[in-house]
Scaffold this motif. Structure first.
Motif: not given
Length: 663
Positions: A171-179, A207-225
């Motif tokens: 859902d968070e990825l979908a909020e960034l653009g066309d998904c 995902l097609k978005t005008d957001q930077p790559r860091s916005a995608i990182d933020d979606v997974f930030i607390f499960v990334m490890d």
């Protein structure tokens, strides 16, 4: 089978997150440019927001979002980290704790006030300072405004059991653009092999978005490890396709290229997941009670075996004694927690006191790895709060006063923990003005605590600060002056069978040392007989035992002292103290006990030997009997009282002081 309440699980995890966030904020105060600490605080806030929303704490998630946004701006270099921002987030964190404890109450006025402080700390325009040098994950200025990303990711098998909802990530990825989302079901096993708690799906997202790559990182930030993820940027020019890969490669590719490494990585993950198991404290307490009952039963078995001629029974008794001892030691270790869990709470307290008093205060800690029973830790929290507040308010001077006295303008409060035998000593030390003994005496005399001009030892005079209602503060403030707190400290420490020692040097500071038993559950004791009754003396307090012959007993009549290596040690005849009404044994024994530098002898009729003592609390009818700290059950089913060493040593020293005054 007990099922854990998911809301309670969240509250426990939220408490850990609050500690991490608070620690990160306080560390950041020492280096406002520390990007690692900024990222750590942001991750903690992001995790708290996501977990709160997942468990239905909507007010918490909404409020935390504002703090997260503020630190996101700091993280991206839009605004600088400042002490005002840290203070605002620390205060906001207190509000978050209230929202966790009481999610039904939104506290709108408090929330609005805190958000106003937060906005003032970061500014409303969002462009106060130039951006920092961008990281490799930041979108470059010459990249197109809209970018298409391909994201392949999978989560650990136990993700859903641990509270991670993959639908929330999508859902968070979908909020960034066309998904466009495609699910991979190839890893699902046959029905008879499916574990319903495991996650077998993986996803491919375009995902097609005008957001930077860091916005995608933020979606997974607390499960990334713990996850496997590959993010590819797709451009119109095939030669310009760039691949940005997280440290973990896809499972399938890694397994093909390096099968041994893949297996080692899988083993590492499994070991990581198995490192810790969360167990409710109540279960540990219940298990400790069972171990205590086992120790008592083993004592009864040993007593029976010692009176039997059956060799096999004695052999079984020895085995049970060994195993119960090992089980007891293991159980004691399970209950032990590092005292750093307690010391870390005072960083925030000292920070707030410094802002409130206008003083510069540094908190230093030593011996944080010292382990203490969790029950002791819980009961020490409030006494240490009073002592630290007292050091900051009464002990430390203002920066101007310290400079005038030739000191560093920043005062120091030091917490030190050390293990000594069966006790742990905790020292609270400051480098302030020290205790004004004349003011203490004047206050004690005016309050009627001591007679005017009474002769007191230095330690007895300093101990006056622990009397109820005692305070030398010139005026009442929200920090001190009401005379409450220090007497609570003394009562709590004595309730823990501990002692307090005070020392102070005028102009150089004060030091308060607490000596506390490592555990309140099972102790090694010395079993003695007085008259027809048996009593237990904590073995950690016993220095030595010696014989009191009838001749020496007669010589000491009227003065109650024994000569021990060229020093006089007062002693107490327990037979007289307990009014046993029995005649003394022909060869009495003196058990010399100590607390710190103070010693006293206890005259008993017989020393029976060592005893594994399972401590039972005294009943409410006997809670004010100061001579005893608890009771235990002996092997024959009879009850033995546990002597309060601190009280007896104090009584012996008072007896010595009276003798000297009379002499």
């Amino acid at each position: 089978m007990n099922i854990l309440d998911p809301i309670q699980v969240f509250r426990t995890e939220a408490a850990e997150l609050f500690e991490q966030i608070e620690s990160g904020l306080l560390d950041l105060l020492h280096d406002l440019s520390n990007q690692g600490q900024i990222d750590a605080v942001f991750r903690g806030l992001h995790t708290l927001k996501g977990s709160g929303a997942m468990f239905g704490f909507e007010a918490l998630a909404a409020f935390t979002h504002h703090c997260e946004t503020a630190f996101d701006r700091v993280r991206k270099g839009e605004v600088p980290a400042s002490s005002e921002l840290i203070a605002a987030v620390l205060e906001a964190q207190d509000h978050m704790r209230r929202l966790v404890d009481n999610p039904a109450a939104a506290f709108p006025e408090t929330g609005d006030r805190l958000l106003a402080k937060l906005q003032a700390a970061v500014g409303a325009d969002g462009a106060a300072v130039p951006q920092k040098v961008q990281s490799a994950a930041t979108v470059k200025a010459d990249e197109p405004s809209t970018t298409t990303w391909q994201i392949n990711f999978s989560l650990p098998a136990n993700s859903m059991a641990n509270g991670t909802n993959p639908l929330g990530l999508l859902d968070e990825l979908a909020e960034l653009g066309d998904c466009t989302i495609a699910v991979n079901t190839n890893a699902i096993p046959s029905l008879d092999l499916i574990d319903p708690t495991n996650l077998y799906l993986s996803w491919k997202v375009t995902l097609k978005t005008d957001q930077p790559r860091s916005a995608i990182d933020d979606v997974f930030i607390f499960v990334m490890d713990d996850m496997d993820i590959v993010v590819k940027k797709i451009s119109s020019e095939p030669a310009l396709v760039a691949e940005i890969v997280q440290p973990l490669a896809p499972v399938e590719e890694a397994a093909k290229a390096h099968p041994a490494a893949a297996q080692a990585n899988a083993d590492s993950k499994n070991n990581k997941n198995a490192e810790n198991v969360r167990v409710p404290a109540e279960r540990l307490d219940e298990l400790m009670d069972r171990v205590g009952e086992l120790v008592i039963a083993q004592s009864r078995l040993s007593q029976l075996a010692n009176t039997s001629v059956d060799i096999q029974l004695r052999s079984v008794s020895e085995d049970v004694e060994r195993l119960s001892g090992e089980l007891r030691d293991t159980m004691m270790v399970l209950r032990m927690v590092p005292i750093s869990q307690l010391f870390s709470r005072f960083r925030r307290l000292v920070h707030d006191l410094a802002r409130e008093t206008g003083k510069q205060i540094e908190l230093l800690t030593e011996g944080e790895s010292t382990e203490v029973d969790k029950v002791v830790i819980e009961r020490l929290a409030d006494p240490l709060v009073h002592l630290v507040r007292n050091s900051c308010d009464h002990g430390l001077e203002t920066p101007e006063e310290r400079i005038a006295a030739g000191k560093n303008p920043a005062g120091q409060v030091t917490l030190v923990a050390r293990q000594s035998g069966g006790d742990v000593t905790i020292t609270i030390r400051d480098d302030g003005r020290g205790i004004d003994r004349e003011r203490v005496r004047a206050k004690a005399e005016s309050s009627g605590l001591i007679a005017v001009g009474a002769t007191l030892s230095d330690q007895d005079l300093l101990q006056m600060i622990f009397e109820p209602g005692f305070s030398t503060a010139a005026q009442v403030t929200n920090l001190s002056g009401r005379g409450v707190g220090m007497d609570v400290v003394k009562k709590t420490i004595e309730g823990l069978r501990g002692t307090i020692n005070v020392s102070s040097t005028p102009g150089s500071g004060s030091e308060i040392t607490l000596a506390i038993p490592l555990t309140l559950a099972i102790i090694d004791g010395l079993l003695v007989r007085v008259g027809t009754g048996c009593y237990v003396i904590p073995l950690s307090a016993v220095e030595e035992c010696l014989e009191l012959t009838p001749e020496n007993d007669m010589k000491s009549r009227g003065r109650s002292f024994i000569s021990l290596r060229e020093s006089l040690v007062p002693f107490i005849r327990l037979r007289e103290l307990f009014h046993t009404g029995t005649t003394p044994d022909q060869f009495q024994k003196v058990v010399v006990i100590s607390t710190g530098s103070e010693r006293v002898g206890l005259v008993v009729d017989q020393i029976i030997g060592d005893h594994q003592t399972v401590i039972k609390a005294m009943s409410k009818l006997h809670h004010d009997v100061a001579t005893f700290s608890g009771a235990t059950i002996l092997g024959d089913g009879s009850v033995a009282l546990i002597l309060d060493v601190g009280h007896l040593v104090t009584a012996g020293q008072q007896q010595e002081a009276q003798m000297r005054i009379a002499g």
